[in-house]
Scaffold this active site. Structure first.
Site, PDB file in Angstrom:
ATOM      1  N   ALA A 279      -5.028   7.229  -4.517  1.00  0.00           N
ATOM      2  CA  ALA A 279      -3.454   7.268  -4.715  1.00  0.00           C
ATOM      3  C   ALA A 279      -3.239   6.020  -4.752  1.00  0.00           C
ATOM      4  CB  ALA A 279      -2.490   7.236  -3.127  1.00  0.00           C
TER       5      ALA A 279
ATOM      6  N   SER B 234       1.131  -1.104  -0.376  1.00  0.00           N
ATOM      7  CA  SER B 234      -0.017  -0.098  -0.336  1.00  0.00           C
ATOM      8  C   SER B 234       1.254   1.421   0.147  1.00  0.00           C
ATOM      9  CB  SER B 234      -1.508  -0.018   1.419  1.00  0.00           C
ATOM     10  OG  SER B 234      -2.302   1.297   1.025  1.00  0.00           O
ATOM     11  N   ASN B 235       0.396   1.863   0.621  1.00  0.00           N
ATOM     12  CA  ASN B 235       0.950   3.804  -0.270  1.00  0.00           C
ATOM     13  C   ASN B 235       0.769   4.296   1.510  1.00  0.00           C
ATOM     14  OD1 ASN B 235      -0.900   5.508  -0.750  1.00  0.00           O
ATOM     15  ND2 ASN B 235      -1.101   4.379  -2.618  1.00  0.00           N
ATOM     16  N   HIS B 236       1.124   5.194   1.683  1.00  0.00           N
ATOM     17  CA  HIS B 236       0.895   6.666   2.790  1.00  0.00           C
ATOM     18  C   HIS B 236       0.117   7.449   2.023  1.00  0.00           C
ATOM     19  CE1 HIS B 236       4.240   5.584   5.250  1.00  0.00           C
ATOM     20  NE2 HIS B 236       5.261   5.050   4.603  1.00  0.00           N
ATOM     21  N   SER B 237      -0.872   7.311   1.719  1.00  0.00           N
ATOM     22  CA  SER B 237      -2.540   8.115   1.623  1.00  0.00           C
ATOM     23  C   SER B 237      -3.035   8.402   2.521  1.00  0.00           C
ATOM     24  CB  SER B 237      -3.273   7.753  -0.085  1.00  0.00           C
ATOM     25  OG  SER B 237      -3.972   9.002  -0.039  1.00  0.00           O
TER      26      SER B 237
END
Ligand code: C5P
Length: 223
Positions: A96, A29-32
């Site tokens: 994102a 995943s990502n930090h959005s």
């Protein structure tokens, strides 16, 4: 009360990250944080729109008057977006999205193999949600994307505007400590085929109201 610039309009917004399972306990995943997309959903609802907010896994409260659809994976987000876009006037992609997902999701926890320090994940490209909606010939809403860039912000954003066939793009310099993923503030440039409009740094909530007003004007103003 703010002007009801989106009265009678149906708006779908994607927000937050997506998450791709590797196995029952791990994911990519990502930090959005989802803050920008949620702020736009709130602003669109205040502006009179019927809002569907398609949210990846985030820890945010649902804005007042907004219909929320929770999703996890990119493919789930695409399915929800396709459904919402069948009946909407404006589609805003603030999510994102994770660009790649594991080719196979292991049904059991992946084990560290003995003696191999270079086990690699096989990834496949995820569908591009906003480009899929923008490529429609039938039931095509006005489509707005976001571009988070660390360099050549305007050039990269204009490339995405053209490549994804968007109507507008919100360009965002994420190397700027004043803006970006987890910040409450942001500084953006709104771009379409007729030009560029920089907006001054502001709270994401304030920026969202300005963006909604400007987007509504381009999308629906009777010329
Ligand atoms: O290509 P890039 O990921 O930078 O494009 C960003 C824009 O495209 C954002 O509006 C984002 O929500 C959207 N996007 C998408 N599906 C993807 C990748 C990006 O909708 N798979």
């Amino acid at each position: 009360a703010p002007e009801q610039v989106l009265a009678g309009k149906k708006v779908a917004i994607t927000a937050g990250p997506t998450r791709e399972a590797l196995d029952p306990v791990r994911y990519l995943s990502n930090h959005s944080s989802g803050k920008m997309g949620f702020a736009i959903a709130a602003a669109a609802a205040r502006a009179g729109a019927e809002v569907t907010l398609i949210a990846g896994p985030v820890r945010l409260a649902t804005p007042a008057g907004v219909n929320r659809v929770d999703v996890i994976s990119t493919e789930e987000m695409l399915a929800a977006a396709e459904r919402a876009a069948d009946d909407c006037d404006l589609f805003i992609a603030a999510a994102a999205v994770v660009d790649f997902r594991p080719e196979v999701v292991s049904s059991q926890k992946i084990k560290k193999s003995e003696g191999d320090d270079h086990d690699v994940l096989q990834l496949v490209k995820n569908p591009d949600i906003v480009a899929t909606i923008a490529a429609r010939s039938d039931k095509r809403p006005f489509v707005v994307g976001f571009a988070a860039e660390t360099e050549n912000v305007v050039e990269h954003a204009e490339g995405k505007l053209a490549r994804k066939n968007l109507d507008m793009i919100v360009a965002n310099d994420v190397s700027d400590p004043e803006g970006g993923f987890n910040s409450d503030r942001n500084e953006v440039i709104l771009i379409d085929r007729s030009g560029r409009q920089p907006l001054p740094p502001a709270l994401k909530t304030e920026l969202a109201s300005q963006l909604v007003t400007l987007i509504a004007d381009r999308a629906f103003a009777k010329k």
